[in-house]
Design a protein around this motif. Structure first.
Motif, mmCIF file in Angstrom:
data_model
loop_
_atom_site.group_PDB
_atom_site.id
_atom_site.type_symbol
_atom_site.label_atom_id
_atom_site.label_comp_id
_atom_site.label_asym_id
_atom_site.label_seq_id
_atom_site.Cartn_x
_atom_site.Cartn_y
_atom_site.Cartn_z
ATOM 1 N N GLN A 1 11.360 10.466 -9.931
ATOM 2 C CA GLN A 1 10.799 8.852 -9.724
ATOM 3 C C GLN A 1 11.114 8.479 -10.285
ATOM 4 O OE1 GLN A 1 7.066 9.559 -10.678
ATOM 5 N NE2 GLN A 1 6.376 11.148 -8.546
ATOM 6 N N GLU B 1 6.518 2.789 -13.811
ATOM 7 C CA GLU B 1 6.930 2.890 -12.202
ATOM 8 C C GLU B 1 5.926 4.502 -12.752
ATOM 9 O OE1 GLU B 1 9.789 4.216 -8.903
ATOM 10 O OE2 GLU B 1 10.437 3.080 -10.556
ATOM 11 N N SER B 2 6.048 5.162 -13.922
ATOM 12 C CA SER B 2 5.149 6.198 -13.184
ATOM 13 C C SER B 2 3.785 6.769 -14.030
ATOM 14 C CB SER B 2 5.539 7.242 -14.373
ATOM 15 O OG SER B 2 5.199 6.493 -16.174
ATOM 16 N N TRP B 3 2.992 4.953 -13.545
ATOM 17 C CA TRP B 3 1.575 4.547 -14.320
ATOM 18 C C TRP B 3 1.369 3.758 -13.135
ATOM 19 C CZ3 TRP B 3 -1.956 6.622 -16.595
ATOM 20 C CH2 TRP B 3 -1.008 7.867 -18.459
ATOM 21 N N GLU B 4 2.078 3.816 -11.918
ATOM 22 C CA GLU B 4 1.510 3.193 -10.576
ATOM 23 C C GLU B 4 0.619 4.306 -9.963
ATOM 24 O OE1 GLU B 4 5.015 1.368 -8.988
ATOM 25 O OE2 GLU B 4 5.100 -0.278 -10.305
ATOM 26 N N GLU B 5 0.100 4.005 -9.200
ATOM 27 C CA GLU B 5 -0.111 5.118 -7.875
ATOM 28 C C GLU B 5 0.557 5.687 -6.675
ATOM 29 O OE1 GLU B 5 -4.088 4.923 -4.239
ATOM 30 O OE2 GLU B 5 -3.056 2.504 -4.974
ATOM 31 N N GLY B 6 0.525 7.086 -7.365
ATOM 32 C CA GLY B 6 1.485 8.018 -7.286
ATOM 33 C C GLY B 6 2.305 8.472 -8.137
ATOM 34 N N TYR C 1 0.675 8.780 -13.579
ATOM 35 C CA TYR C 1 -1.039 8.297 -12.977
ATOM 36 C C TYR C 1 -1.411 10.394 -12.303
ATOM 37 C CZ TYR C 1 -3.865 6.162 -9.429
ATOM 38 O OH TYR C 1 -5.197 5.505 -9.049
ATOM 39 N N GLN C 2 -0.812 10.710 -11.173
ATOM 40 C CA GLN C 2 -1.461 11.774 -10.655
ATOM 41 C C GLN C 2 -2.224 12.494 -12.217
ATOM 42 O OE1 GLN C 2 1.280 13.541 -8.011
ATOM 43 N NE2 GLN C 2 1.038 11.886 -6.260
ATOM 44 N N TRP D 1 -3.151 11.669 -14.918
ATOM 45 C CA TRP D 1 -4.428 11.446 -15.431
ATOM 46 C C TRP D 1 -5.478 11.482 -14.762
ATOM 47 C CZ3 TRP D 1 -6.383 9.975 -20.313
ATOM 48 C CH2 TRP D 1 -7.075 9.004 -20.397
ATOM 49 N N GLU D 2 -5.532 11.242 -13.223
ATOM 50 C CA GLU D 2 -6.176 11.711 -12.199
ATOM 51 C C GLU D 2 -6.752 13.005 -12.554
ATOM 52 O OE1 GLU D 2 -8.442 9.494 -10.139
ATOM 53 O OE2 GLU D 2 -7.392 7.912 -11.095
#
Length: 263
Positions: free
Chosen positions: A22, A50-55, A59-60, A62-63
């Protein structure tokens, strides 16, 4: 997002290769030097954003951590389970190592105390403790063990019996009873003849007071459990009456030896 590992239990196994996939492409070296704001630090900043944006990878993850608070153990992501198990095992190993060091230091400290160095027997505790030290020191001369080791073992037995009995362990309570009986016998044997009865009685009272904690909750009353019966009795009367055989349909006159009256 692509994954390098196959799903396990319906869950995707994240890989750090996904994070590398990514990341934005690294500009060539001439562009890094020629264009302002395109250095490696700016590239890392853009990759982090960019790694903390959705997807994105982070980000994933952390979710998954956020959802783990409201999910069961089987629904938690595998990497969270692995991290939790690794942390728990590390904590257990650390606690066992610390407990071993504390127990070793305590045993060395108890063994370093001389068996006959408990004073001249003055005071309430000295009246009880000094005869025990004298008895163990006298018996150690006939055994291949140091008096300090016998005294340390006597102290350790009493401590484990007191703590274990307070926690309700049956074996610890048996050890506490044997510890008290043995201590009374040693005090009676090694105490001065003139104050033997007083020293033994005082030791018995101190042991009885300590038994309030060691034998906490122990009762001699029998425990009676009154439970209703688990079976049900339903009396029933069954009568078996044999039924007569049916008469053939073509024989309405009855048996052959009976004929109707003829004129």
């Amino acid at each position: 997002m692509t994954h390098n590992d196959s799903p396990v239990n319906g869950q995707d196994n994240p890989s750090f290769l996904d994070l590398l996939n990514q990341l934005p492409p690294v500009p060539p070296a001439p562009e890094l030097d020629a264009k302002p704001g395109t250095g490696r630090l700016a590239w890392l900043r853009a990759a982090w954003k960019e790694s903390w944006e959705e997807g994105g990878f982070l980000y994933q993850r952390w979710e998954e951590v956020f959802q783990a608070r409201h999910s069961s153990w089987h629904e938690v992501a595998n990497w969270i389970k692995a991290a939790a198990l690794f942390g728990g095992l590390s904590l257990i190993v650390l606690m066992l190592d610390t407990a071993g060091d504390i127990a070793s230091a305590a045993l060395k400290g108890l063994s370093a105390v001389p068996a006959t160095g408990g004073g001249d027997g003055s005071g309430l505790w000295g009246t009880v403790d000094h005869p025990v030290r004298v008895f163990l020191a006298d018996q150690a001369t006939h055994l291949s063990v140091a008096p300090a080791a016998l005294y340390a073992f006597w102290q350790l037995t009493g401590l484990l019996g007191l703590v274990g009995g307070f926690l309700g362990n049956a074996g610890a309570r048996i050890a506490w009873l044997l510890f008290g009986i043995g201590s009374l016998a040693m005090i009676w044997s090694a105490a001065p003849a003139g104050g033997r009865a007083a020293a033994t009685g005082l030791a018995a009272l101190m042991w009885a007071l300590a038994s309030i904690f060691a034998l906490r909750g122990l009762t001699l009353r029998p425990i009676v459990h009154n439970h209703p019966p688990q079976y049900q009795f339903n009396p029933a009367l069954h009568l078996h009456a044999p039924l007569p055989a049916p008469t053939p349909a073509d024989d309405d006159l009855g048996p052959d030896n009976i004929h109707p009256l003829q004129r």
